[in-house]
Design a protein around this motif. Sequence first.
Motif, PDB file in Angstrom:
ATOM      1  N   UNK A 193       0.782  -1.236   0.000  1.00  0.00           N
ATOM      2  CA  UNK A 193       0.000   0.000   0.000  1.00  0.00           C
ATOM      3  C   UNK A 193       0.813   1.285   0.000  1.00  0.00           C
ATOM      4  N   UNK A 194       2.012   1.294   0.589  1.00  0.00           N
ATOM      5  CA  UNK A 194       2.732   2.541   0.841  1.00  0.00           C
ATOM      6  C   UNK A 194       4.034   2.631   0.064  1.00  0.00           C
ATOM      7  N   UNK A 195       4.438   3.870  -0.209  1.00  0.00           N
ATOM      8  CA  UNK A 195       5.778   4.154  -0.709  1.00  0.00           C
ATOM      9  C   UNK A 195       6.713   4.349   0.473  1.00  0.00           C
ATOM     10  N   UNK A 196       8.019   4.472   0.188  1.00  0.00           N
ATOM     11  CA  UNK A 196       8.990   4.699   1.265  1.00  0.00           C
ATOM     12  C   UNK A 196       8.855   6.083   1.873  1.00  0.00           C
ATOM     13  N   UNK A 248       9.874  13.463   0.271  1.00  0.00           N
ATOM     14  CA  UNK A 248      11.228  13.024   0.575  1.00  0.00           C
ATOM     15  C   UNK A 248      11.262  11.542   0.937  1.00  0.00           C
ATOM     16  N   UNK A 249      12.359  10.903   0.603  1.00  0.00           N
ATOM     17  CA  UNK A 249      12.710   9.609   1.180  1.00  0.00           C
ATOM     18  C   UNK A 249      14.121   9.743   1.729  1.00  0.00           C
ATOM     19  N   UNK A 250      14.367   9.130   2.855  1.00  0.00           N
ATOM     20  CA  UNK A 250      15.680   9.244   3.486  1.00  0.00           C
ATOM     21  C   UNK A 250      16.632   8.183   2.942  1.00  0.00           C
ATOM     22  N   UNK A 251      17.938   8.428   3.026  1.00  0.00           N
ATOM     23  CA  UNK A 251      18.901   7.426   2.558  1.00  0.00           C
ATOM     24  C   UNK A 251      18.709   6.106   3.297  1.00  0.00           C
TER      25      UNK A 251
END
Length: 458
Positions: free
Chosen positions: A331-334, A380-383
């Motif tokens: 269901x979710x993206x990062x 945003x996605x974090x490293x």
Amino acid sequence: MQPIHVIGGGLAGTEAAWQIARAGIPVVLHEMRPLKQSPAHHSEHLAELVCSNSFGAQATDRASGLLHEELRQLGSIVIGKANQHQVPAGGALAVDRGVFSQDLTETLANHPLIELRRNEVTHIPEEGVVVLTTGPLTSEALSTDLLRLTGQAYMSFFDAASPIVVGDSINREVAFMASRYDRGEAAYLNCPMNREQYLQFWQSLCEAEQAELKDFERETAKFFEGCLPIEEMARRGEDTMRYGPLKPVGLFDARFGDFKDPDNKDKKPYAVVQLRQEDRAGNLWNIVGFQTNLRWGEQKRVFQLIPGLENAEFVRMGVMHRNTFINSPELLSAGLQFKTRPTLLAAGQLVGTEGYTAATAGGWLAGTNAARVALGQAPLTLPVTTMMGSLFDFISSAEPKHFQPMPPNFGILPALPTKIKNKRERYGKYCDRSLTDLLTWASQHSIQLKQRDLVVSA
């Protein structure tokens, strides 16, 4: 500007609302208490700590401590207040929970951009940007609406999960890779037991001390005959496990010859414990069929009797408790957005992260991305080399069929370029890499970090 709605005033919702307001956007934070109480809460304050007053170890060579530090540098209100209201607890970050929750409630209620609305939300708003942070005790009405949104296959209302161990801590001189009857590619690590080892394990399991389920959890647990606790299975008879998850049929260690050879019958294991790969890199392994309600110390003592797991490092203990959570990999993206509706985000235990600090981290990211969506900016996605980034990468990319909630742990981080055997030194290197990469990432996205001296183990 239209306000963003945050539904749920726990740790994740409190953090999300603060980060949205910090971005200059009005926010309505919905909390149903005290109008409607949950079975576990005792006050009407935001961010109430239900189970204990500890956020876990502070040292940055611990998974929770590294996550604390990442959140401190990112300006987390929850971790900031936890530091302010800290009480002595050895190496852990523990707080005066009543003062902590009351301070957060007053701080958010007095913010000019935050409206604290005491009401039960029974339907997810169709319009605008919304953040779901309703936690493991999501109300029945909202759970029903979540079913409508996600489909029943994508939700769980009872967390019956097996322990997860670090792959490098499994003794590969004992455990062997094989699939039953050699069907397909070898996909399981198998820990064989002879009769003497099995009987010792069975006896210890029957005698081990269980944790108590809460009253409202016992009602849910009655319906899970298909995923009995391993200790309950053991108590039903000496051989029950051998005809269940520990059945040895079709499994044989190739080091001892062909399992189809009748002459090798005496070498076949009496019972076999199987472990299934939990992540893409094979750093984590799930003990199949070992959902349990034993106390955590008992789990470690008893499960380390299994040949091959004598030095096993547990990143998650087995649990059985009430816990509403969605199947996040589906269901979710990062970035914690729903794939089918990017203006809807979720965080906290609802998305399958475990622990106070992980819930806070989810609130930070969901709140930050909700504000960016409202402002027309890219989320945003974090490293993945940071603890936050690896945790949200895991819950958005794990195998959906076997997804179960995950706490922060070093096992989900990408491997270091050079293998380091010493665990403390290895975790220190993970920390150095994480905070260095967080600084670079923050600079690229114009995010001001709050640098401070690191906490290290004594």
